[in-house]
Design a protein around this motif. Structure first.
Motif, mmCIF file in Angstrom:
data_model
loop_
_atom_site.group_PDB
_atom_site.id
_atom_site.type_symbol
_atom_site.label_atom_id
_atom_site.label_comp_id
_atom_site.label_asym_id
_atom_site.label_seq_id
_atom_site.Cartn_x
_atom_site.Cartn_y
_atom_site.Cartn_z
ATOM 1 N N ALA A 66 28.151 14.832 69.256
ATOM 2 C CA ALA A 66 26.878 15.142 69.920
ATOM 3 C C ALA A 66 26.140 16.259 69.182
ATOM 4 C CB ALA A 66 27.141 15.552 71.369
ATOM 5 N N ALA A 67 26.875 17.230 68.666
ATOM 6 C CA ALA A 67 26.236 18.331 67.933
ATOM 7 C C ALA A 67 25.674 17.847 66.598
ATOM 8 C CB ALA A 67 27.243 19.463 67.705
ATOM 9 N N TRP A 68 26.311 16.841 66.030
ATOM 10 C CA TRP A 68 25.873 16.350 64.720
ATOM 11 C C TRP A 68 24.739 15.340 64.813
ATOM 12 C CZ3 TRP A 68 26.592 18.300 60.051
ATOM 13 C CH2 TRP A 68 27.646 19.198 59.862
ATOM 14 N N ALA A 69 24.613 14.648 65.938
ATOM 15 C CA ALA A 69 23.638 13.546 66.039
ATOM 16 C C ALA A 69 22.220 13.950 65.609
ATOM 17 C CB ALA A 69 23.660 12.957 67.441
ATOM 18 N N PRO A 70 21.640 15.053 66.166
ATOM 19 C CA PRO A 70 20.278 15.401 65.750
ATOM 20 C C PRO A 70 20.203 15.839 64.292
ATOM 21 C CG PRO A 70 21.186 17.085 67.241
ATOM 22 C CD PRO A 70 22.172 15.957 67.198
ATOM 23 N N ARG A 71 21.280 16.353 63.760
ATOM 24 C CA ARG A 71 21.309 16.777 62.346
ATOM 25 C C ARG A 71 21.323 15.541 61.452
ATOM 26 N NH1 ARG A 71 21.684 22.606 62.361
ATOM 27 N NH2 ARG A 71 22.664 23.263 64.298
ATOM 28 N N LEU A 72 22.168 14.563 61.821
ATOM 29 C CA LEU A 72 22.261 13.335 61.030
ATOM 30 C C LEU A 72 20.940 12.583 61.025
ATOM 31 C CD1 LEU A 72 25.752 12.048 62.239
ATOM 32 C CD2 LEU A 72 25.211 12.931 59.953
ATOM 33 N N ALA A 73 20.185 12.714 62.120
ATOM 34 C CA ALA A 73 18.918 11.982 62.250
ATOM 35 C C ALA A 73 17.916 12.407 61.177
ATOM 36 C CB ALA A 73 18.339 12.195 63.647
ATOM 37 N N GLN A 74 18.113 13.583 60.564
ATOM 38 C CA GLN A 74 17.211 14.027 59.491
ATOM 39 C C GLN A 74 17.359 13.191 58.235
ATOM 40 O OE1 GLN A 74 17.187 18.589 59.099
ATOM 41 N NE2 GLN A 74 19.282 18.051 59.626
ATOM 42 N N GLY A 75 18.497 12.529 58.092
ATOM 43 C CA GLY A 75 18.756 11.728 56.907
ATOM 44 C C GLY A 75 19.517 12.506 55.840
ATOM 45 N N LYS A 76 20.120 11.731 54.949
ATOM 46 C CA LYS A 76 21.013 12.279 53.923
ATOM 47 C C LYS A 76 20.326 13.292 53.011
ATOM 48 C CE LYS A 76 24.133 10.690 50.270
ATOM 49 N NZ LYS A 76 24.810 9.523 49.676
ATOM 50 N N ASP A 77 19.089 12.996 52.573
ATOM 51 C CA ASP A 77 18.413 13.886 51.618
ATOM 52 C C ASP A 77 18.223 15.277 52.211
ATOM 53 O OD1 ASP A 77 18.354 11.840 49.831
ATOM 54 O OD2 ASP A 77 16.223 11.401 50.055
ATOM 55 N N SER A 78 17.783 15.335 53.473
ATOM 56 C CA SER A 78 17.584 16.631 54.135
ATOM 57 C C SER A 78 18.895 17.366 54.316
ATOM 58 C CB SER A 78 16.994 16.406 55.526
ATOM 59 O OG SER A 78 15.661 16.703 55.538
ATOM 60 N N LEU A 79 19.914 16.644 54.745
ATOM 61 C CA LEU A 79 21.218 17.279 54.969
ATOM 62 C C LEU A 79 21.756 17.875 53.677
ATOM 63 C CD1 LEU A 79 22.832 14.649 57.341
ATOM 64 C CD2 LEU A 79 22.311 17.024 57.919
ATOM 65 N N LEU A 80 21.619 17.116 52.586
ATOM 66 C CA LEU A 80 22.123 17.628 51.302
ATOM 67 C C LEU A 80 21.279 18.799 50.829
ATOM 68 C CD1 LEU A 80 23.152 14.354 49.432
ATOM 69 C CD2 LEU A 80 24.651 16.163 50.303
ATOM 70 N N ASP A 81 19.961 18.718 51.037
ATOM 71 C CA ASP A 81 19.075 19.819 50.654
ATOM 72 C C ASP A 81 19.464 21.087 51.431
ATOM 73 O OD1 ASP A 81 16.726 21.132 49.567
ATOM 74 O OD2 ASP A 81 15.902 20.941 51.579
ATOM 75 N N HIS A 82 19.688 20.945 52.737
ATOM 76 C CA HIS A 82 20.042 22.104 53.560
ATOM 77 C C HIS A 82 21.429 22.648 53.193
ATOM 78 C CE1 HIS A 82 17.027 20.814 56.938
ATOM 79 N NE2 HIS A 82 16.441 21.320 55.867
ATOM 80 N N THR A 83 22.310 21.763 52.766
ATOM 81 C CA THR A 83 23.653 22.204 52.383
ATOM 82 C C THR A 83 23.598 22.962 51.054
ATOM 83 O OG1 THR A 83 24.617 20.308 53.521
ATOM 84 C CG2 THR A 83 26.013 21.424 51.900
ATOM 85 N N ILE A 84 22.850 22.436 50.095
ATOM 86 C CA ILE A 84 22.822 23.040 48.750
ATOM 87 C C ILE A 84 21.979 24.326 48.741
ATOM 88 C CG2 ILE A 84 22.000 22.644 46.381
ATOM 89 C CD1 ILE A 84 22.891 19.618 46.946
ATOM 90 N N ASN A 85 20.855 24.306 49.435
ATOM 91 C CA ASN A 85 19.959 25.475 49.397
ATOM 92 C C ASN A 85 20.138 26.440 50.558
ATOM 93 O OD1 ASN A 85 18.543 24.672 47.002
ATOM 94 N ND2 ASN A 85 17.679 23.010 48.217
ATOM 95 N N GLY A 86 20.929 26.043 51.555
ATOM 96 C CA GLY A 86 21.116 26.885 52.737
ATOM 97 C C GLY A 86 20.072 26.560 53.791
ATOM 98 N N TYR A 87 20.382 26.892 55.020
ATOM 99 C CA TYR A 87 19.490 26.547 56.130
ATOM 100 C C TYR A 87 19.862 27.434 57.310
ATOM 101 C CZ TYR A 87 17.379 23.653 59.814
ATOM 102 O OH TYR A 87 16.658 23.190 60.876
ATOM 103 N N LEU A 88 18.988 28.375 57.680
ATOM 104 C CA LEU A 88 19.262 29.315 58.767
ATOM 105 C C LEU A 88 20.638 29.976 58.537
ATOM 106 C CD1 LEU A 88 17.819 27.082 61.636
ATOM 107 C CD2 LEU A 88 16.665 28.935 60.423
#
Ligand code: HEC
Length: 117
Positions: A66-88
């Protein structure tokens, strides 16, 4: 009557109760499992796991779909961008400087329980 012998059953009971308390699972525990692949597990255990299995960290917890669902909805490119560049509160590279982009995708899939779209 020897007072020490008289108290032994009480002491034994206290030890039994203490052991019982220790074996109870903490509430809302994140999954402590690691990825099946040993190389990926080693990366995970020295980085993502520190926060993503620590409920106070603010990170979406491993195994909490449930915690991951809204994060996954951003799509792979966003998730990888946030992982590589940081996010909050998420540090750049998730503190895994030796992780490749494929490693990140596999680690996110592992923690969220879903393949990235
Ligand atoms: C120092 C703590 C910490 C470590 C280590 C860490 N994370 Fe995070 N991560 C966070 C926090 C906190 C958030 C939530 C950020 C927010 O939305 O406020 C987060 C969020 C995320 C997100 C969701 C980002 C989004 O767009 O919503 C992904 C994906 C992620 N982490 C992947 C990883 C991966 C992969 C690793 C290991 C390589 C890792 N994290 C290691 C703290 C950490």
């Amino acid at each position: 009557m020897n007072i020490t012998a008289h108290r032994l059953p009480l002491v034994a009971l206290l030890f039994a109760l203490a052991a019982c308390g220790r074996s109870a699972p903490p509430p809302a525990a994140a999954s402590k499992a690691s990825p099946a692949d040993p190389a990926l597990a080693a990366l995970y255990e020295s980085s993502c796991r520190d926060c993503h299995t620590a409920p106070g960290s603010g990170a979406p917890q491993a195994g909490d779909a449930a915690a991951w669902a809204p994060r996954l909805a951003q799509g792979k490119d966003s998730l990888l961008d946030h992982t590589i560049n940081g996010y909050l509160g998420m540090p750049p590279m998730g503190m895994c400087m030796s992780c490749s982009e494929d490693d990140f995708a596999s680690l996110i899939a592992f923690m969220s329980g879903s393949e990235l779209q």
